[in-house]
Design an enzyme around this catalytic site. Structure first.
Site, mmCIF file in Angstrom:
data_model
loop_
_atom_site.group_PDB
_atom_site.id
_atom_site.type_symbol
_atom_site.label_atom_id
_atom_site.label_comp_id
_atom_site.label_asym_id
_atom_site.label_seq_id
_atom_site.Cartn_x
_atom_site.Cartn_y
_atom_site.Cartn_z
ATOM 1 N N GLU A 55 -17.736 12.541 22.414
ATOM 2 C CA GLU A 55 -16.518 13.243 22.006
ATOM 3 C C GLU A 55 -16.128 13.079 20.540
ATOM 4 O OE1 GLU A 55 -13.633 12.479 25.078
ATOM 5 O OE2 GLU A 55 -14.861 13.564 26.504
ATOM 6 N N HIS B 142 -2.893 2.442 8.223
ATOM 7 C CA HIS B 142 -3.998 1.681 7.652
ATOM 8 C C HIS B 142 -4.248 0.462 8.525
ATOM 9 C CE1 HIS B 142 -6.481 -0.691 5.030
ATOM 10 N NE2 HIS B 142 -5.543 -1.590 4.858
ATOM 11 N N GLU C 91 0.820 -1.217 0.000
ATOM 12 C CA GLU C 91 0.000 0.000 0.000
ATOM 13 C C GLU C 91 0.858 1.272 0.000
ATOM 14 O OE1 GLU C 91 -2.880 -0.484 -0.780
ATOM 15 O OE2 GLU C 91 -3.649 -2.304 0.163
ATOM 16 N N HIS D 206 -13.175 -2.952 3.621
ATOM 17 C CA HIS D 206 -11.757 -3.316 3.753
ATOM 18 C C HIS D 206 -11.173 -2.806 5.073
ATOM 19 C CE1 HIS D 206 -7.518 -3.639 1.817
ATOM 20 N NE2 HIS D 206 -7.390 -3.422 3.109
ATOM 21 N N HIS E 102 -7.562 -2.674 9.857
ATOM 22 C CA HIS E 102 -8.851 -3.347 9.615
ATOM 23 C C HIS E 102 -9.616 -3.469 10.937
ATOM 24 C CE1 HIS E 102 -6.432 -5.780 6.326
ATOM 25 N NE2 HIS E 102 -6.612 -4.521 5.968
HETATM 26 O O1 2HA Z 1 -0.816 -4.768 4.159
HETATM 27 O O2 2HA Z 1 -3.804 -4.371 4.818
HETATM 28 O O3 2HA Z 1 -4.469 -3.453 2.434
HETATM 29 C C1 2HA Z 1 -1.934 -5.561 4.088
HETATM 30 C C2 2HA Z 1 -3.141 -4.739 3.887
HETATM 31 C C3 2HA Z 1 -3.445 -4.369 2.506
HETATM 32 ZN ZN ZN Z 2 -5.726 -3.583 4.320
#
Ligand code: 2HA
Ligand code: ZN
Length: 271
Positions: A169, A139, A116, A210, A141
């Site tokens: 908040e 990033h 990414e 995602h 999940h």
């Molecule tokens: O790096 O989360 O979006 C692994 C991920 C790809």
């Molecule tokens: Zn990811």
């Protein structure tokens, strides 16, 4: 030279990835972080003339030429960063051509930066234009945020509004709201460009079905943004199927934003 494993920026990457793993946000190789470093802080630990190898990035990052980042590695598990930082992390400098990364440290098994990287570097470029102090792109999940993607409309006004309603908040922590992208193929320049476009207006961008991107001045600020969204999403997932008896009203959210003097997205409230 000081031992790089004692550098605050390496320790912070270890602590943050470990926290994210323990929170269940980053299964397997899920998630990635990049943090912009100052040449002066890195030169205490590394000889900046010593390039271990060069790696093409696959796109041009003219605005970032000469800039140094610490970045999580592709295919690496957040679970393992703390145990072996030198293999799971890398320090790269964007070379003069803007399309090559010079490896200064890390990825010790011959690996490379996260798939990414385009979304990270493009987001850095977009955020630096808005806030020259922005250093971190993250990033992840997060479980409830992701769950919410399946049961809530992926409309950024509605999505932000629901999150703001879930904890008092929220509007103070992310008054700029949450940008939302539809499902897109990850690891591509296209999703990188779309994320960066959203980053011109938001510090948080949901990638439909995602995960989420966050950007901020520090690791704490960026982590805190995602953490607050995830908490709000958790409250939503715990209550969405139940009759709503009480809620925070739009007039109350306005009151909060004004009291804490934050510049909020007025168009995301219905007043
Ligand atoms: O790096 O989360 O979006 C692994 C991920 C790809
Ligand atoms: Zn990811």
């Amino acid at each position: 030279m000081k031992d790089i494993l004692t550098a605050p920026f390496v320790k912070e990457m270890c602590e943050t990835t470990a926290n994210m793993y323990r929170l269940g946000w980053d299964e397997r190789n899920g998630g990635n972080i990049s943090c912009l470093l100052d040449e002066s802080e890195v030169s205490e630990y590394l000889d900046l003339n010593n390039v271990i190898r060069t790696i093409p990035t696959g796109f041009e990052a003219k605005d970032l030429i000469g800039k140094i980042f610490i970045v999580t590695g592709t295919g690496k598990y957040f679970k393992n960063v703390e145990k072996d930082p030198e293999n799971n992390l890398g320090i790269i400098r964007i070379a003069k051509d803007g399309t090559t990364a010079e490896l200064l440290w890390g990825y010790s098994d011959g690996g490379k930066f996260t798939s990414e990287l385009p979304a990270h570097l493009m987001s850095h470029m977009a955020r630096l234009k808005v806030d020259p102090e922005n250093r971190v792109v993250m990033h992840s999940h997060p479980t409830n945020t992701l769950a919410m993607n399946y049961v809530h409309e992926l409309d950024e006004k509605k999505f932000t509004h629901t999150l703001w309603e879930m904890c008092t908040e929220c509007i103070v922590v992310f008054p700029d709201g949450v940008g939302v992208l539809p499902w897109m193929l990850c690891g591509t320049n296209e999703i990188g460009e779309a994320t960066a476009k959203k980053m011109e207006n938001f510090r948080l961008v949901v990638w439909g079905m995602h995960g989420i991107y966050g950007a901020g001045k520090t690791m704490d600020e960026t982590f805190g943004l995602i953490e607050t969204v995830e908490k709000a999403a958790q409250i939503y997932m715990l209550t969405a199927h139940l009759p709503r008896v009480n809620t925070i009203k739009d007039s109350e959210m306005k009151e909060l934003a004004e009291f804490f003097k934050v510049k909020y997205r007025k168009d995301f409230l219905n007043l």
